[in-house]
Design an enzyme around this catalytic site. Sequence first.
Site, PDB file in Angstrom:
ATOM      1  N   THR A  48       0.847  -1.181   0.000  1.00  0.00           N
ATOM      2  CA  THR A  48       0.000   0.000   0.000  1.00  0.00           C
ATOM      3  C   THR A  48       0.884   1.233   0.000  1.00  0.00           C
ATOM      4  O   THR A  48       1.922   1.257   0.687  1.00  0.00           O
ATOM      5  CB  THR A  48      -0.977   0.021   1.192  1.00  0.00           C
ATOM      6  OG1 THR A  48      -1.731   1.238   1.161  1.00  0.00           O
ATOM      7  CG2 THR A  48      -0.273  -0.101   2.526  1.00  0.00           C
ATOM      8  N   GLU A  49       0.502   2.245  -0.795  1.00  0.00           N
ATOM      9  CA  GLU A  49       1.420   3.357  -1.044  1.00  0.00           C
ATOM     10  C   GLU A  49       1.684   4.246   0.163  1.00  0.00           C
ATOM     11  O   GLU A  49       2.580   5.076   0.134  1.00  0.00           O
ATOM     12  CB  GLU A  49       0.942   4.207  -2.225  1.00  0.00           C
ATOM     13  CG  GLU A  49      -0.397   4.854  -2.032  1.00  0.00           C
ATOM     14  CD  GLU A  49      -1.416   4.336  -3.041  1.00  0.00           C
ATOM     15  OE1 GLU A  49      -2.143   5.164  -3.591  1.00  0.00           O
ATOM     16  OE2 GLU A  49      -1.480   3.113  -3.261  1.00  0.00           O
ATOM     17  N   ASN A  50       0.890   4.079   1.230  1.00  0.00           N
ATOM     18  CA  ASN A  50       1.199   4.859   2.424  1.00  0.00           C
ATOM     19  C   ASN A  50       2.279   4.215   3.296  1.00  0.00           C
ATOM     20  O   ASN A  50       2.583   4.724   4.369  1.00  0.00           O
ATOM     21  CB  ASN A  50      -0.071   5.150   3.244  1.00  0.00           C
ATOM     22  CG  ASN A  50      -0.839   3.900   3.599  1.00  0.00           C
ATOM     23  OD1 ASN A  50      -0.996   2.996   2.787  1.00  0.00           O
ATOM     24  ND2 ASN A  50      -1.343   3.831   4.819  1.00  0.00           N
ATOM     25  N   HIS A  87       6.790   7.132   3.000  1.00  0.00           N
ATOM     26  CA  HIS A  87       5.931   7.327   1.834  1.00  0.00           C
ATOM     27  C   HIS A  87       6.746   7.436   0.548  1.00  0.00           C
ATOM     28  O   HIS A  87       6.382   6.889  -0.496  1.00  0.00           O
ATOM     29  CB  HIS A  87       5.121   8.608   2.069  1.00  0.00           C
ATOM     30  CG  HIS A  87       3.906   8.723   1.218  1.00  0.00           C
ATOM     31  ND1 HIS A  87       3.336   9.926   0.894  1.00  0.00           N
ATOM     32  CD2 HIS A  87       3.130   7.795   0.611  1.00  0.00           C
ATOM     33  CE1 HIS A  87       2.274   9.731   0.137  1.00  0.00           C
ATOM     34  NE2 HIS A  87       2.127   8.457  -0.045  1.00  0.00           N
ATOM     35  N   SER A  90       7.886   4.151  -0.650  1.00  0.00           N
ATOM     36  CA  SER A  90       6.770   3.403  -1.213  1.00  0.00           C
ATOM     37  C   SER A  90       6.528   3.796  -2.673  1.00  0.00           C
ATOM     38  O   SER A  90       6.313   2.947  -3.541  1.00  0.00           O
ATOM     39  CB  SER A  90       5.508   3.649  -0.383  1.00  0.00           C
ATOM     40  OG  SER A  90       4.448   2.845  -0.847  1.00  0.00           O
TER      41      SER A  90
END
Length: 223
Positions: A48-50, A87, A90
């Site tokens: 997940t990009e967070n 972040h 990511s």
Amino acid sequence: MSTRISRDDLAARIAADIPEGSYVNLGIGAPTLVANFLPAGQEIILHTENGLLGMGEAPAAGLVDPDLINAGKQPVTALHGAAYFHHADSFAMMRGGHLDVCVLGAFQVAQNGDLANWSTGAPGAIPAIGGAMDLAIGAKNVYVMTDLLTRDGVSKLVERCTYPLTGAACVTRVYTDHAIFDVTERGFAVREAFGDNTTASLAALTGLDLTEPRPTETEPEHR
């Protein structure tokens, strides 16, 4: 016989198509359901990009950890061995081609694989850019999960996108409540029709010339 399948059934169908060992990002909204249907015993690593790699399914009631959320701010679980990171790191994973599959929603998908999913361009509409553009160009395979038709009965599969693009010629396969479509050099090919749908009836719904996959187009290339 019904012409549509439920979102849960569609999520399960997508989950079954993800190869073991894949690194996968699930977009905000309906694509997050795929996490609940990944085959037991297979190692598929969710990103997940967070900033989480090794995301699990939604937690059971009463077991929510407020510090564990996905990009859509929904509570998730972390599997044994999961990793947390900045972040920026990511997004470097996303942009650097390190994800095998991403599953995104869509407003429109063009027959050449163009994707529009962040804005309809309508006056006053709130755009939702997020990480979709990075995923669309960075993931090795882009799966779209969406209803075939809008609430007004307009096809989301189009000859050419009229909404602002998220990514150009990036979509590998489109999973809809009516059928699954591969994006090929010849346009959309009907991989699997649900219920009493046929290639001819789907062509009538979309207004497009649809084909069936050739033997050499049986599976997208997972690099």
